[in-house]
Design an enzyme around this catalytic site. Structure first.
Site, short mmCIF file in Angstrom:
data_model
loop_
_atom_site.label_atom_id
_atom_site.label_comp_id
_atom_site.label_asym_id
_atom_site.label_seq_id
_atom_site.Cartn_x
_atom_site.Cartn_y
_atom_site.Cartn_z
N HIS A 201 -0.22 -4.52 27.32
CA HIS A 201 0.42 -4.27 25.99
C HIS A 201 -0.41 -4.45 24.92
O HIS A 201 -0.11 -3.74 23.68
CB HIS A 201 1.52 -5.55 25.71
CG HIS A 201 0.78 -6.92 25.41
ND1 HIS A 201 0.42 -7.98 26.41
CD2 HIS A 201 0.05 -7.48 24.16
CE1 HIS A 201 -0.03 -9.00 25.64
NE2 HIS A 201 -0.32 -8.47 24.46
N ASP B 31 1.41 -7.05 33.46
CA ASP B 31 0.73 -6.80 32.22
C ASP B 31 -0.75 -6.34 32.06
O ASP B 31 -1.45 -7.16 31.29
CB ASP B 31 1.19 -7.89 31.04
CG ASP B 31 1.19 -7.48 29.84
OD1 ASP B 31 0.75 -6.20 29.38
OD2 ASP B 31 1.31 -8.34 28.78
N GLY C 38 -4.32 -11.46 18.93
CA GLY C 38 -5.65 -10.88 19.02
C GLY C 38 -6.43 -11.34 20.57
O GLY C 38 -7.37 -10.59 20.82
N ASN C 39 -5.95 -12.73 20.89
CA ASN C 39 -6.70 -12.97 22.18
C ASN C 39 -5.93 -12.38 23.32
O ASN C 39 -6.66 -12.39 24.50
CB ASN C 39 -6.43 -14.35 22.35
CG ASN C 39 -7.47 -15.32 21.62
OD1 ASN C 39 -6.98 -16.02 20.51
ND2 ASN C 39 -8.70 -15.20 22.00
N SER C 40 -5.07 -11.60 23.29
CA SER C 40 -4.49 -10.89 24.28
C SER C 40 -5.37 -10.19 25.20
O SER C 40 -6.31 -9.48 24.75
CB SER C 40 -3.34 -10.04 23.99
OG SER C 40 -2.07 -10.83 23.73
N LEU D 114 9.23 -5.04 51.74
CA LEU D 114 10.01 -5.43 52.89
C LEU D 114 11.32 -4.57 52.95
O LEU D 114 11.72 -4.34 54.06
CB LEU D 114 10.11 -6.85 52.81
CG LEU D 114 10.56 -7.49 54.04
CD1 LEU D 114 9.58 -7.24 55.43
CD2 LEU D 114 10.60 -9.25 53.93
N GLY D 115 12.20 -4.67 51.74
CA GLY D 115 13.33 -3.85 51.68
C GLY D 115 14.38 -4.66 51.99
O GLY D 115 15.38 -4.38 52.81
N VAL D 116 14.39 -5.90 51.43
CA VAL D 116 15.46 -6.72 51.69
C VAL D 116 16.00 -7.47 50.24
O VAL D 116 15.10 -7.43 49.33
CB VAL D 116 15.37 -8.15 52.75
CG1 VAL D 116 15.16 -7.46 53.89
CG2 VAL D 116 14.22 -8.73 52.09
N ILE E 67 16.89 -11.26 48.49
CA ILE E 67 16.59 -12.47 49.26
C ILE E 67 17.09 -13.50 48.20
O ILE E 67 16.93 -13.18 47.15
CB ILE E 67 15.24 -12.79 49.65
CG1 ILE E 67 14.31 -12.49 48.54
CG2 ILE E 67 14.82 -11.78 51.28
CD1 ILE E 67 12.86 -12.54 48.79
#
Length: 524
Positions: free
Chosen positions: A136, A171, A244-246, A301-303, A305
């Site tokens: 960001h 991020d 600003g610390n981001s 994995l395609g589930v 859950i």
């Protein structure tokens, strides 16, 4: 407290700060786990040696640590072209003599596009100029400038940076600068429970409020915090973190980055001692992929859950506690190819026990695309080992859950049971409740004083399975209730779909009172 304070993070980095000659949208601080230690070819500093002046594990000063890591921490300035607004719509009518006046107010003289700036932080992770920050901080930027900590051997002025890759899920962004001499850098440290314990000292560095390089100290307040992301694993700290610390680093006392400062919990946008840094364990894996591919490539994995709740345990044969990840849906993909089924409980993944869905999602995401992973699965009261060859989440997720085939049209009859009024799906009911063509029992009414009402079941929900077997008629549901009662079970496991999304929940068979609500589902 929750009604007054709110988590602020991943905000637009371009709002104008009144009275300041800068713009920033960083309401949080993200601490990306630091990489690599100071380059041994350019300095003799050793980040792994204990710092002097410590008594019983408590430093008398942070000055030595700050001096050691400062050359690797950077300020980041971005510039973005803000598009011209179309006009003062809703303020003055089109063609008004005041239209040009309002255009000048909004867009500058002549209504031309204007430049907007934002500030953030980051840190160098390699001698050849790779830099980690928050996505960001640089999102949408046309130009990115890097300012280094002043000192001998440091670049004397700002350097332009190139964007290598980003990951919106965590991020994180990876940048690159070019410089003739090797840069001093830091390494990622151990952000796990043994390496970053609650109560350990930490140091945050960055560019708060555009005031330049700044240091703040605190402790690890909590671990494994989740805010809103699928892969969230935040370290909570009381070290001061502000706008600003981001993207700046959160250091341990060995000068290693254990987190990237990302967010704060605040009622006013300023630090109140509740900050969050994405753990190095998550960030380092993302950075490795961005360096190699310019993008992330996570296992899939395609589930669908969901967590196993305590009230489900008695309804799942062979389960001795609320653990594992309960599969609610298996579309075509890696899981289906491996033979996984809805109702299976995943107990371990690649030899590691699965405690909940969040842990499983992280483990799968950290696995290599195409890897074959052994899993221990509970099915029908028996445990079995199943090998799954993983797909890629970024490309497979969007098409993983297509609608099912057309179900046969059931006869129209309605019955009451378990605090529910249920009916087979008819064309009229499907249109009324916006159902797809899946077979099952639609809920047409819910007793608010029943266990079903307490667990959030609502009119229009579709029951497709009971006792881990399909149901399409009230008689079939009643038979599942009778079988569970005769087997001595205290609850019946239902698979319920709302807006096409499935979740399991257990309803008390004697309906003596509501139990705790079950969790929602996740995709992996």
């Amino acid at each position: 407290m929750r009604s007054q304070a709110k988590v602020q993070h991943r905000a637009d980095p371009r709002p104008v700060l009144t009275g300041l000659a800068l713009t920033t949208a960083l309401v949080l601080a993200q601490a990306l786990p630091g990489f690599a230690q100071v380059n041994p070819e350019t300095t003799t500093a050793d980040t792994t040696q204990a710092l002097p002046g410590a008594v019983a594990g408590r430093p008398l000063t942070f000055a030595d640590l700050a001096a050691q890591v400062s050359p690797s921490v950077v300020n980041i300035t971005t510039s973005t072209t803000v598009a011209q607004r179309e006009g003062p719509q809703g303020i003055v009518p089109d063609g008004s003599p005041f239209e040009d006046f309002f255009n000048d107010l909004q867009n500058g003289p002549g209504g031309q596009p204007r430049r907007s700036s934002a500030l953030g932080s980051g840190f160098v992770i390699s001698a050849d100029g790779y830099i980690v920050t928050n996505n960001h901080v640089i999102d949408g930027a046309d130009e990115i400038e890097i300012e280094f900590f002043p000192g001998d051997g440091q670049p004397p002025e700002q350097l332009p940076a190139t964007l290598i890759g980003t990951d919106t899920n965590t991020d994180i962004a990876l940048l690159k600068v070019e410089y003739d001499d090797p840069l001093q850098f830091v390494k990622f440290g151990d952000s796990n429970a043994t390496g970053a314990r609650v109560g350990d000292w930490v140091l945050a560095m960055g560019n708060p409020l555009g005031q330049g390089f700044s240091v703040s100290a605190g402790i690890v307040s909590a671990r494994n915090r989740a805010l809103s992301g699928t892969y969230d694993d935040y370290i909570q700290t009381d070290a001061a973190i502000n706008r600003g610390n981001s993207g700046g680093p959160l250091f341990n006392m060995d000068g290693e980055v254990i987190g990237v400062n990302t967010a704060i919990l605040s009622p006013n946008g300023g630090s109140i001692g509740i900050g969050f840094a994405m753990s190095a364990a998550v960030v380092s894996n993302v950075v490795d992929q961005l360096q190699e591919f310019g993008e992330t490539r996570r296992g899939w994995l395609g589930v669908r859950i969901q967590d196993v709740t305590p009230d489900m345990v008695s309804a799942i044969d062979g389960l001795d506690g609320a653990r594992g990840a309960l599969i609610t849906d298996v579309p075509p993909g890696p899981a289906e190819d491996a033979g996984l089924l809805s109702g299976d409980v995943i107990l371990s993944y690649d030899g590691t026990d699965v405690t909940d869905t969040r842990e499983l999602v992280r483990m799968v995401g950290n696995s290599a695309v195409g890897a074959t992973i052994p899993m221990r699965v509970l099915r029908g009261g028996k445990e079995t080992m199943i090998d799954v060859t993983l797909g890629r989440r970024e490309t497979d997720e969007a098409t993983a859950f297509p609608a099912s085939d057309t179900a046969p049209e059931p006869e129209d009859n309605t019955q009451d049971m378990l605090g529910l009024t249920v009916s087979p799906v008819t064309p009229d009911l499907a249109e009324q409740y916006g159902l797809d063509d899946r077979a099952g029992l639609v809920i047409t009414a819910v007793d608010p004083d029943s266990d079903a009402g307490a667990k959030g079941l609502a009119e229009g929900d579709l029951i497709t399975d009971a006792g881990q077997e399909p149901v399409t008629t009230p008689e079939e549901l009643q038979a599942r209730i009778d079988n569970a009662t005769e087997a001595g079970q205290t609850s019946l496991l239902l698979l319920v779909r709302r807006d096409g999304n499935p979740r399991f929940l257990a309803l008390a068979l004697d309906d003596t009172g509501p139990a705790e609500p079950d969790d929602g589902t996740d995709q992996n």
